[in-house]
Design an enzyme around this catalytic site. Structure first.
Site, PDB file in Angstrom:
ATOM      1  N   ASP A   1       1.751  -7.148  -3.893  1.00 33.12           N
ATOM      2  CA  ASP A   1       1.126  -7.012  -2.590  1.00 33.12           C
ATOM      3  C   ASP A   1       1.835  -7.943  -1.822  1.00 33.12           C
ATOM      4  O   ASP A   1       2.171  -9.368  -2.128  1.00 33.12           O
ATOM      5  CB  ASP A   1      -0.471  -7.483  -2.890  1.00 33.12           C
ATOM      6  CG  ASP A   1      -1.203  -7.244  -1.738  1.00 33.12           C
ATOM      7  OD1 ASP A   1      -2.225  -6.527  -1.995  1.00 33.12           O
ATOM      8  OD2 ASP A   1      -1.016  -8.304  -0.691  1.00 33.12           O
TER       9      ASP A   1
ATOM     10  N   THR B   1       0.841  -1.157  -0.029  1.00 36.34           N
ATOM     11  CA  THR B   1      -0.105   0.172  -0.003  1.00 36.34           C
ATOM     12  C   THR B   1       0.893   1.111   0.036  1.00 36.34           C
ATOM     13  O   THR B   1       0.557   2.373  -0.819  1.00 36.34           O
ATOM     14  CB  THR B   1      -0.795  -0.185   1.243  1.00 36.34           C
ATOM     15  OG1 THR B   1      -1.780  -1.076   1.157  1.00 36.34           O
ATOM     16  CG2 THR B   1      -1.650   1.296   1.241  1.00 36.34           C
TER      17      THR B   1
ATOM     18  N   THR C   1       2.033  -4.287   4.418  1.00 36.58           N
ATOM     19  CA  THR C   1       2.038  -4.374   5.623  1.00 36.58           C
ATOM     20  C   THR C   1       1.622  -5.910   6.257  1.00 36.58           C
ATOM     21  O   THR C   1       1.947  -6.507   7.361  1.00 36.58           O
ATOM     22  CB  THR C   1       1.005  -3.474   6.554  1.00 36.58           C
ATOM     23  OG1 THR C   1      -0.394  -3.636   5.885  1.00 36.58           O
ATOM     24  CG2 THR C   1       1.588  -2.010   6.483  1.00 36.58           C
ATOM     25  N   ASP C   2       0.890  -6.576   5.200  1.00 32.47           N
ATOM     26  CA  ASP C   2       0.312  -7.676   5.710  1.00 32.47           C
ATOM     27  C   ASP C   2       1.051  -8.928   5.999  1.00 32.47           C
ATOM     28  O   ASP C   2       0.931  -9.459   6.972  1.00 32.47           O
ATOM     29  CB  ASP C   2      -0.537  -8.166   4.509  1.00 32.47           C
ATOM     30  CG  ASP C   2      -2.000  -7.483   4.248  1.00 32.47           C
ATOM     31  OD1 ASP C   2      -2.149  -6.687   5.125  1.00 32.47           O
ATOM     32  OD2 ASP C   2      -2.539  -7.872   3.019  1.00 32.47           O
TER      33      ASP C   2
ATOM     34  N   THR D   1       2.857 -20.018  22.062  1.00 32.94           N
ATOM     35  CA  THR D   1       1.691 -19.837  22.596  1.00 32.94           C
ATOM     36  C   THR D   1       0.716 -18.987  21.894  1.00 32.94           C
ATOM     37  O   THR D   1       0.838 -18.124  21.011  1.00 32.94           O
ATOM     38  CB  THR D   1       1.687 -19.054  24.066  1.00 32.94           C
ATOM     39  OG1 THR D   1       0.396 -18.798  24.475  1.00 32.94           O
ATOM     40  CG2 THR D   1       2.323 -17.856  23.894  1.00 32.94           C
ATOM     41  N   GLN D   2      -0.735 -19.469  21.766  1.00 31.12           N
ATOM     42  CA  GLN D   2      -1.679 -18.847  21.188  1.00 31.12           C
ATOM     43  C   GLN D   2      -2.160 -17.383  21.687  1.00 31.12           C
ATOM     44  O   GLN D   2      -2.638 -16.345  21.225  1.00 31.12           O
ATOM     45  CB  GLN D   2      -3.056 -19.503  21.033  1.00 31.12           C
ATOM     46  CG  GLN D   2      -2.965 -20.631  20.222  1.00 31.12           C
ATOM     47  CD  GLN D   2      -4.438 -21.489  20.232  1.00 31.12           C
ATOM     48  OE1 GLN D   2      -5.210 -20.882  20.548  1.00 31.12           O
ATOM     49  NE2 GLN D   2      -4.373 -22.754  19.884  1.00 31.12           N
ATOM     50  N   CYS D   3      -1.824 -16.906  22.895  1.00 33.86           N
ATOM     51  CA  CYS D   3      -1.893 -15.718  23.691  1.00 33.86           C
ATOM     52  C   CYS D   3      -1.087 -14.813  22.831  1.00 33.86           C
ATOM     53  O   CYS D   3      -0.163 -14.788  22.428  1.00 33.86           O
ATOM     54  CB  CYS D   3      -1.449 -16.017  25.029  1.00 33.86           C
ATOM     55  SG  CYS D   3      -2.438 -17.121  26.136  1.00 33.86           S
TER      56      CYS D   3
ATOM     57  N   SER E   1       0.798 -10.080   0.433  1.00 34.23           N
ATOM     58  CA  SER E   1       0.180 -11.405   0.682  1.00 34.23           C
ATOM     59  C   SER E   1       0.780 -12.318  -0.592  1.00 34.23           C
ATOM     60  O   SER E   1       0.601 -13.669  -0.236  1.00 34.23           O
ATOM     61  CB  SER E   1      -1.396 -11.383   0.349  1.00 34.23           C
ATOM     62  OG  SER E   1      -1.821 -10.329   1.135  1.00 34.23           O
TER      63      SER E   1
HETATM   64  N1  ASP Z   1      -2.442  -5.891   1.061  1.00 33.12           N
HETATM   65  C1  ASP Z   1      -1.317  -4.760   1.260  1.00 33.12           C
HETATM   66  C2  ASP Z   1       0.030  -5.704   1.518  1.00 33.12           C
HETATM   67  O1  ASP Z   1       0.302  -6.263   2.420  1.00 33.12           O
HETATM   68  C3  ASP Z   1      -1.692  -4.108   2.481  1.00 33.12           C
HETATM   69  C4  ASP Z   1      -0.742  -2.923   2.783  1.00 33.12           C
HETATM   70  O2  ASP Z   1       0.312  -2.842   2.361  1.00 33.12           O
HETATM   71  O3  ASP Z   1      -0.971  -2.306   3.786  1.00 33.12           O
HETATM   72  O4  ASP Z   1       0.609  -5.560   0.430  1.00 33.12           O
END
Ligand code: ASP
Length: 352
Positions: free
Chosen positions: A67, A23, A99-100, A287-289, A69
């Site tokens: 992206d 992003t 960010t993902d 841990t899942q916590c 992801s």
């Molecule tokens: N889907 C975007 C990514 O991780 C989201 C982001 O950058 O905030 O590439």
């Protein structure tokens, strides 16, 4: 006692900005309004205020912007190679990333960059850089300042870190914790390396202490992909778990357990764990916590796992645990050595 460095050397740093996608690099197309990638090579035209920093910035745009992801270990290797090829020429590196999966990439790079003694600062944004209310502009500028900061001729942050909103954190301690808030990353078990307010206040006690050495930067690009994360839930069936654990080529598992590292004590479950470990699969207990550490000796439910051969990940995030498994298993060491490396903090990724 924390020691806070407020002033940094008056030195002109050179920084390489590595743009991978996400992003932060988007702007609305003037005609269609659709988000299209921003050309960071024109960074000084777009943000003339950057000239006021005592920094020379060069930009390296990765050949295929993605992206995050879609990030794969081969993308981590490509970023590591750019850092290695430019390591001597620059004082620090800023990586612009979606960010993902930024915490996975930051964790992976922390292990892959061996003998790192310069800042590698990840950042991104929740709102595209071409949108008026973007958080990308502040994140970008602060990340550059952090990567450039030096005191007594040495970088202030000689490690892989992640700058987002008002905090700089150790990369392998972070996770994306909000899909909406601008304060999107947390470091559940380790204090921030710096707080960003009117000034950037560094917590030098928390930052990695790197002794000057002549060891060159090495990058580890052999990463094992025979790994999986399994999150336990009440009712998980033997059938499902057995199917996952018998996948061909499986070499390591991050087992997300309850609380302080607890799991069911049913006979089939423990037997399956024993069989899996005897087959040479390394099982790491996380841990899942949201925060806190695995302490397998506390309850019988944890002790049983320990006796089955499951290894504690202490307070590691799943992001750090899975990337560390990929890194350690990629070295194809004998079993005892792999277990020993997994249980040793290599880049400050857990606290014993
Ligand atoms: N889907 C975007 C990514 O991780 C989201 C982001 O950058 O905030 O590439």
């Amino acid at each position: 006692m924390e020691q806070i460095v407020r002033n940094v050397d008056n030195y002109r740093s050179s920084i390489l900005l590595i743009y991978t996608g996400g992003t932060i690099g988007m702007r609305p197309d003037e005609k269609t309004g659709a988000l299209v990638p921003f050309d960071f090579s024109g960074i000084y035209d777009e943000f003339p205020s950057l000239r006021r920093l005592n920094v020379d910035i060069d930009v390296h745009t990765m050949p295929k912007l993605i992206d995050s992801s879609n990030v794969k270990p081969s993308d981590w290797c490509a970023i590591a190679e750019v850092i290695r090829d430019n390591y001597e020429r620059y004082d620090g590196f800023v990586i612009l990333h979606g960010t993902d999966t930024m915490s996975y990439t930051a964790s992976a790079l922390s292990f892959m960059l061996e003998n790192l003694a310069k800042p590698v600062i990840f950042t991104g944004s929740q709102i595209p850089i071409g949108v008026l209310r973007t958080d990308g502009r502040e994140n970008l500028i602060t990340a550059i300042e952090v990567a450039a900061a030096r005191v007594d001729g040495r970088p202030v942050v000689p490690e892989v870190a992640l700058l987002f909103h008002s905090r700089l954190c150790r990369g392998n301690r972070t996770r994306k914790s909000s899909a909406e808030e601008l304060d999107a990353f947390s470091s559940p078990n380790y204090p921030p390396l710096a707080e960003v307010g009117v000034k950037i206040t560094y917590n030098t006690a928390a930052i990695a202490h790197v002794e000057p050495s002549n060891e060159p930067l090495r990058i580890a690009t052999m990463l094992s992909e025979g790994v999986a994360i399994i999150k336990l839930f009440p009712g998980i069936s033997e059938h499902t778990l057995r199917a996952i654990l018998s996948v061909e080529g499986l070499r390591g598992v991050v087992l997300e357990t309850y609380g302080a590292g607890n799991a069911p004590t049913s006979g089939w479950f423990l037997q399956l764990m024993r069989e899996t470990i005897q087959r040479g699969v390394l099982v790491l207990n996380v841990t899942q916590c949201d925060n806190g550490s695995v302490e397998m000796h506390l309850y019988e439910t944890g002790q049983r796992l320990h006796s089955a051969g499951v290894v504690s990940a202490y307070d590691m995030t799943s992001e750090a645990a899975i990337t560390k498994l990929m890194y350690v298993l990629g070295q194809n060491l004998p079993w005892e050595q792999s277990v020993e490396l997994i249980q040793r903090p290599l880049r400050g990724e857990f606290t014993l």
